[in-house]
Write a protein that holds these residues in place. Structure first.
Motif, PDB file in Angstrom:
ATOM      1  N   ARG A  42      33.062 -15.824 -25.860  1.00  0.00           N
ATOM      2  CA  ARG A  42      33.866 -14.781 -26.470  1.00  0.00           C
ATOM      3  C   ARG A  42      32.941 -13.907 -27.300  1.00  0.00           C
ATOM      4  N   LYS A  43      32.950 -12.626 -26.982  1.00  0.00           N
ATOM      5  CA  LYS A  43      32.070 -11.658 -27.640  1.00  0.00           C
ATOM      6  C   LYS A  43      30.606 -12.084 -27.521  1.00  0.00           C
ATOM      7  N   GLY A  44      30.261 -12.687 -26.385  1.00  0.00           N
ATOM      8  CA  GLY A  44      28.885 -13.088 -26.108  1.00  0.00           C
ATOM      9  C   GLY A  44      28.466 -14.396 -26.744  1.00  0.00           C
ATOM     10  N   LYS A  45      29.358 -15.046 -27.484  1.00  0.00           N
ATOM     11  CA  LYS A  45      29.010 -16.302 -28.151  1.00  0.00           C
ATOM     12  C   LYS A  45      29.715 -17.464 -27.458  1.00  0.00           C
ATOM     13  N   PRO A  46      29.003 -18.589 -27.260  1.00  0.00           N
ATOM     14  CA  PRO A  46      29.615 -19.740 -26.589  1.00  0.00           C
ATOM     15  C   PRO A  46      30.569 -20.492 -27.512  1.00  0.00           C
ATOM     16  N   ILE A  47      31.686 -20.946 -26.946  1.00  0.00           N
ATOM     17  CA  ILE A  47      32.632 -21.784 -27.671  1.00  0.00           C
ATOM     18  C   ILE A  47      33.123 -22.911 -26.763  1.00  0.00           C
ATOM     19  N   THR A  48      33.542 -23.989 -27.377  1.00  0.00           N
ATOM     20  CA  THR A  48      34.135 -25.116 -26.670  1.00  0.00           C
ATOM     21  C   THR A  48      35.601 -25.197 -27.089  1.00  0.00           C
ATOM     22  N   GLN A  85      32.672 -23.784 -32.386  1.00  0.00           N
ATOM     23  CA  GLN A  85      31.613 -22.814 -32.135  1.00  0.00           C
ATOM     24  C   GLN A  85      30.423 -23.505 -31.469  1.00  0.00           C
ATOM     25  N   GLY A  86      30.004 -22.982 -30.317  1.00  0.00           N
ATOM     26  CA  GLY A  86      28.864 -23.541 -29.593  1.00  0.00           C
ATOM     27  C   GLY A  86      29.303 -24.360 -28.398  1.00  0.00           C
TER      28      GLY A  86
END
Length: 108
Positions: A42-48, A85-86
């Motif tokens: 989301r918005k270029g950032k990885p999330i789990t 986050q991550g």
């Protein structure tokens, strides 16, 4: 020597009740269906994202807090899902399986 042995030495006449003898397995309700663990950006950032828990909402929030603390990352509880986050799918799946949950990995 643990605390129970020390207490037994101090109070030899005391007999532990049945509640003290039983060990507490888990304070979070376990379910039959697996929890879905998926990865997104989301918005270029990885999330789990963890979805599919059908127990009480307060238990799911408690689980979210415990995961965030163990992984030392940020996250939130929104719309009946936990967002971490991550990309921590492997670590999260290991933690949940150790607690007794069934986990299903989705995507990637």
């Amino acid at each position: 020597m643990d605390l129970k042995d020390q207490l037994q030495n101090l109070f030899p006449d005391h007999q532990p009740s049945e509640e003290e003898k039983t060990t507490k397995k888990s304070d979070i309700w376990l379910q039959d269906e697996p929890i879905i663990c998926k990865y997104e950006k989301r918005k270029g950032k990885p999330i789990t994202i963890l979805e599919g828990y059908n127990g009480a909402e307060k238990d799911f929030k408690k689980l979210a807090k415990e995961l965030k603390t163990k992984l030392s990352v940020g996250g939130t509880f929104k719309n009946d899902s936990i967002i971490i986050q991550g990309d921590y799918r492997d670590k999260i799946m290991k933690i949940l399986q150790d607690k007794g949950f069934k986990v299903k990995r989705v995507g990637g």
